[in-house]
Motif scaffolding. Structure first.
Motif, PDB file in Angstrom:
ATOM      1  N   ILE A  30      54.952  37.062  23.517  1.00  0.00           N
ATOM      2  CA  ILE A  30      55.721  35.821  23.323  1.00  0.00           C
ATOM      3  C   ILE A  30      56.042  35.184  24.675  1.00  0.00           C
ATOM      4  CG2 ILE A  30      57.965  34.920  22.577  1.00  0.00           C
ATOM      5  CD1 ILE A  30      57.719  36.974  20.206  1.00  0.00           C
ATOM      6  N   TYR A  31      56.444  36.011  25.634  1.00  0.00           N
ATOM      7  CA  TYR A  31      56.711  35.483  26.974  1.00  0.00           C
ATOM      8  C   TYR A  31      55.456  34.794  27.528  1.00  0.00           C
ATOM      9  CZ  TYR A  31      57.157  35.117  31.960  1.00  0.00           C
ATOM     10  OH  TYR A  31      57.138  34.615  33.235  1.00  0.00           O
ATOM     11  N   LEU A  32      54.319  35.461  27.421  1.00  0.00           N
ATOM     12  CA  LEU A  32      53.073  34.902  27.952  1.00  0.00           C
ATOM     13  C   LEU A  32      52.718  33.586  27.265  1.00  0.00           C
ATOM     14  CD1 LEU A  32      51.031  38.203  28.287  1.00  0.00           C
ATOM     15  CD2 LEU A  32      52.113  36.895  30.139  1.00  0.00           C
ATOM     16  N   ALA A  33      52.937  33.517  25.957  1.00  0.00           N
ATOM     17  CA  ALA A  33      52.651  32.280  25.229  1.00  0.00           C
ATOM     18  C   ALA A  33      53.614  31.166  25.652  1.00  0.00           C
ATOM     19  CB  ALA A  33      52.740  32.524  23.727  1.00  0.00           C
ATOM     20  N   LEU A  34      54.886  31.488  25.769  1.00  0.00           N
ATOM     21  CA  LEU A  34      55.881  30.485  26.161  1.00  0.00           C
ATOM     22  C   LEU A  34      55.616  29.931  27.560  1.00  0.00           C
ATOM     23  CD1 LEU A  34      59.201  32.073  24.845  1.00  0.00           C
ATOM     24  CD2 LEU A  34      58.114  29.971  24.017  1.00  0.00           C
ATOM     25  N   THR A  35      55.135  30.777  28.435  1.00  0.00           N
ATOM     26  CA  THR A  35      54.910  30.358  29.829  1.00  0.00           C
ATOM     27  C   THR A  35      53.464  29.937  30.086  1.00  0.00           C
ATOM     28  OG1 THR A  35      54.591  32.669  30.478  1.00  0.00           O
ATOM     29  CG2 THR A  35      56.816  31.746  30.729  1.00  0.00           C
ATOM     30  N   PHE A  59      51.217  47.618  29.072  1.00  0.00           N
ATOM     31  CA  PHE A  59      51.150  47.494  30.520  1.00  0.00           C
ATOM     32  C   PHE A  59      50.116  46.430  30.818  1.00  0.00           C
ATOM     33  CE2 PHE A  59      47.835  50.569  29.655  1.00  0.00           C
ATOM     34  CZ  PHE A  59      46.852  50.346  30.622  1.00  0.00           C
ATOM     35  N   VAL A  60      50.082  45.977  32.061  1.00  0.00           N
ATOM     36  CA  VAL A  60      49.157  44.910  32.421  1.00  0.00           C
ATOM     37  C   VAL A  60      48.391  45.280  33.681  1.00  0.00           C
ATOM     38  CG1 VAL A  60      50.629  43.107  31.417  1.00  0.00           C
ATOM     39  CG2 VAL A  60      50.784  43.598  33.865  1.00  0.00           C
ATOM     40  N   ARG A  61      47.237  44.609  33.811  1.00  0.00           N
ATOM     41  CA  ARG A  61      46.536  44.588  35.083  1.00  0.00           C
ATOM     42  C   ARG A  61      46.682  43.142  35.568  1.00  0.00           C
ATOM     43  NH1 ARG A  61      41.545  47.800  35.812  1.00  0.00           N
ATOM     44  NH2 ARG A  61      41.081  47.113  33.702  1.00  0.00           N
ATOM     45  N   LEU A  62      47.403  42.997  36.682  1.00  0.00           N
ATOM     46  CA  LEU A  62      47.602  41.674  37.252  1.00  0.00           C
ATOM     47  C   LEU A  62      46.271  41.126  37.756  1.00  0.00           C
ATOM     48  CD1 LEU A  62      50.915  42.527  39.122  1.00  0.00           C
ATOM     49  CD2 LEU A  62      50.692  41.114  37.064  1.00  0.00           C
ATOM     50  N   PRO A  63      46.134  39.821  37.895  1.00  0.00           N
ATOM     51  CA  PRO A  63      44.860  39.246  38.346  1.00  0.00           C
ATOM     52  C   PRO A  63      44.328  39.847  39.649  1.00  0.00           C
ATOM     53  CG  PRO A  63      46.268  37.516  37.517  1.00  0.00           C
ATOM     54  CD  PRO A  63      47.100  38.782  37.540  1.00  0.00           C
ATOM     55  N   GLU A  64      45.221  40.316  40.523  1.00  0.00           N
ATOM     56  CA  GLU A  64      44.769  40.927  41.783  1.00  0.00           C
ATOM     57  C   GLU A  64      44.444  42.411  41.630  1.00  0.00           C
ATOM     58  OE1 GLU A  64      49.245  40.439  41.766  1.00  0.00           O
ATOM     59  OE2 GLU A  64      47.561  39.103  41.439  1.00  0.00           O
ATOM     60  N   GLY A  65      44.559  42.941  40.401  1.00  0.00           N
ATOM     61  CA  GLY A  65      44.122  44.301  40.130  1.00  0.00           C
ATOM     62  C   GLY A  65      45.216  45.353  40.005  1.00  0.00           C
ATOM     63  N   GLN A  66      46.429  45.040  40.398  1.00  0.00           N
ATOM     64  CA  GLN A  66      47.539  45.999  40.329  1.00  0.00           C
ATOM     65  C   GLN A  66      47.945  46.246  38.877  1.00  0.00           C
ATOM     66  OE1 GLN A  66      51.174  44.445  41.969  1.00  0.00           O
ATOM     67  NE2 GLN A  66      52.353  46.260  41.460  1.00  0.00           N
ATOM     68  N   LEU A  67      48.173  47.527  38.533  1.00  0.00           N
ATOM     69  CA  LEU A  67      48.681  47.884  37.207  1.00  0.00           C
ATOM     70  C   LEU A  67      50.204  47.866  37.246  1.00  0.00           C
ATOM     71  CD1 LEU A  67      46.381  50.899  36.263  1.00  0.00           C
ATOM     72  CD2 LEU A  67      46.151  48.506  35.564  1.00  0.00           C
ATOM     73  N   LEU A  68      50.810  47.352  36.180  1.00  0.00           N
ATOM     74  CA  LEU A  68      52.260  47.276  36.094  1.00  0.00           C
ATOM     75  C   LEU A  68      52.684  47.621  34.681  1.00  0.00           C
ATOM     76  CD1 LEU A  68      54.910  46.532  37.569  1.00  0.00           C
ATOM     77  CD2 LEU A  68      54.479  44.154  36.926  1.00  0.00           C
ATOM     78  N   VAL A  75      57.571  40.983  32.825  1.00  0.00           N
ATOM     79  CA  VAL A  75      58.189  39.663  32.715  1.00  0.00           C
ATOM     80  C   VAL A  75      58.853  39.287  34.039  1.00  0.00           C
ATOM     81  CG1 VAL A  75      60.070  38.371  31.607  1.00  0.00           C
ATOM     82  CG2 VAL A  75      58.474  39.713  30.209  1.00  0.00           C
ATOM     83  N   GLU A  76      59.607  40.208  34.620  1.00  0.00           N
ATOM     84  CA  GLU A  76      60.294  39.913  35.884  1.00  0.00           C
ATOM     85  C   GLU A  76      59.305  39.597  37.003  1.00  0.00           C
ATOM     86  OE1 GLU A  76      62.901  43.264  36.516  1.00  0.00           O
ATOM     87  OE2 GLU A  76      64.165  42.706  34.810  1.00  0.00           O
ATOM     88  N   GLU A  77      58.209  40.343  37.073  1.00  0.00           N
ATOM     89  CA  GLU A  77      57.199  40.077  38.104  1.00  0.00           C
ATOM     90  C   GLU A  77      56.571  38.700  37.905  1.00  0.00           C
ATOM     91  OE1 GLU A  77      54.539  40.117  41.222  1.00  0.00           O
ATOM     92  OE2 GLU A  77      56.300  41.397  40.904  1.00  0.00           O
ATOM     93  N   LEU A  78      56.215  38.388  36.678  1.00  0.00           N
ATOM     94  CA  LEU A  78      55.589  37.093  36.419  1.00  0.00           C
ATOM     95  C   LEU A  78      56.575  35.944  36.641  1.00  0.00           C
ATOM     96  CD1 LEU A  78      53.409  38.006  33.315  1.00  0.00           C
ATOM     97  CD2 LEU A  78      52.665  37.749  35.703  1.00  0.00           C
ATOM     98  N   GLU A  79      57.826  36.150  36.274  1.00  0.00           N
ATOM     99  CA  GLU A  79      58.847  35.123  36.521  1.00  0.00           C
ATOM    100  C   GLU A  79      59.036  34.902  38.019  1.00  0.00           C
ATOM    101  OE1 GLU A  79      61.446  33.150  34.093  1.00  0.00           O
ATOM    102  OE2 GLU A  79      59.268  33.175  33.793  1.00  0.00           O
ATOM    103  N   SER A  80      58.964  35.971  38.810  1.00  0.00           N
ATOM    104  CA  SER A  80      59.164  35.843  40.262  1.00  0.00           C
ATOM    105  C   SER A  80      58.049  35.023  40.919  1.00  0.00           C
ATOM    106  CB  SER A  80      59.261  37.222  40.917  1.00  0.00           C
ATOM    107  OG  SER A  80      57.986  37.825  41.031  1.00  0.00           O
ATOM    108  N   ARG A  81      56.920  34.900  40.236  1.00  0.00           N
ATOM    109  CA  ARG A  81      55.789  34.137  40.766  1.00  0.00           C
ATOM    110  C   ARG A  81      55.869  32.655  40.407  1.00  0.00           C
ATOM    111  NH1 ARG A  81      50.520  37.948  40.466  1.00  0.00           N
ATOM    112  NH2 ARG A  81      51.502  39.877  41.186  1.00  0.00           N
ATOM    113  N   ARG A  82      56.795  32.312  39.558  1.00  0.00           N
ATOM    114  CA  ARG A  82      56.951  30.914  39.119  1.00  0.00           C
ATOM    115  C   ARG A  82      57.993  30.218  40.002  1.00  0.00           C
ATOM    116  NH1 ARG A  82      55.763  29.794  33.676  1.00  0.00           N
ATOM    117  NH2 ARG A  82      57.738  28.698  33.436  1.00  0.00           N
ATOM    118  N   PRO A  83      57.881  28.925  40.188  1.00  0.00           N
ATOM    119  CA  PRO A  83      58.930  28.204  40.916  1.00  0.00           C
ATOM    120  C   PRO A  83      60.265  28.362  40.170  1.00  0.00           C
ATOM    121  CG  PRO A  83      57.015  26.789  40.533  1.00  0.00           C
ATOM    122  CD  PRO A  83      56.791  28.049  39.754  1.00  0.00           C
TER     123      PRO A  83
END
Length: 190
Positions: A30-35, A59-68, A75-83
């Protein structure tokens, strides 16, 4: 590259479709869809797929390859990347952010255990009649549903006990869940 989200599996039961059995997977999707994040969903455990970094899904693999691991950390990591002005909580006051945090923790750390785990895994009849086949059909041969289900159920019930809610009677667990939802409802209905 795209964000890769590793989840359990979609569930289909008669006329009902559920993207995943995990409320934490739903939260992340839901977070991914909303954002409007560009992502792809992958079933965990497949050949060539990584192991969950915290031993849990999603869990996710971020576009740069890191697993989280951990939906909230993702959510917190992805939010920190947004303005800051485009973050989901940008319009909230400090008090509203605090309330959001308390509600999320109540739902994730209490209601999740007293509702999802108690009903799906601790209740033998529900586990045998519903949970086992929903979780394992299509993943395991039918002859393994019983033995693997028994092993996983034992593990989940051990965690349920260690968490603390599993030490209470079924009536107390149901009352606790009801109180959690009543408290959240009271916060948002006034």
């Amino acid at each position: 590259g795209k964000l890769e989200v590793f989840t359990f599996k979609p569930l289909q039961s008669e006329s009902t479709f559920l993207a995943d059995a995990s409320p934490f997977v739903h939260k992340l999707l839901i977070y991914l869809a909303l954002t409007e994040v560009d992502f792809v969903v992958r079933g965990a455990g497949g050949r060539g797929n990584p192991s969950p970094p915290k031993g849990k899904l999603p869990f996710v693999r971020l576009p740069e390859g890191q697993l989280l691991g951990d939906s909230q950390f993702v959510v917190e990591e992805l939010e920190s990347r947004r303005p800051p002005e485009s973050r989901l909580d940008a319009g909230l006051s400090a008090e509203q952010r605090a309330l959001s945090h308390v509600v999320r923790r109540t739902l994730e750390e209490s209601a999740y255990w007293s509702m999802c785990i108690a009903r799906r895994w601790d209740n033998q009849a529900n586990f045998t009649e519903k949970t086992r086949s929903l979780y394992f059909t299509g993943l395991l041969p039918r002859c393994l549903h019983g033995p693997i289900g028994c092993i996983l159920r034992r593990s989940v019930r051990k965690a349920f006990w260690a968490q603390g809610i599993g030490r209470h009677s079924r009536a107390d667990v149901a009352r606790m869940a009801s109180e959690d939802f009543a408290a959240v409802e009271a916060l948002f209905s006034s």
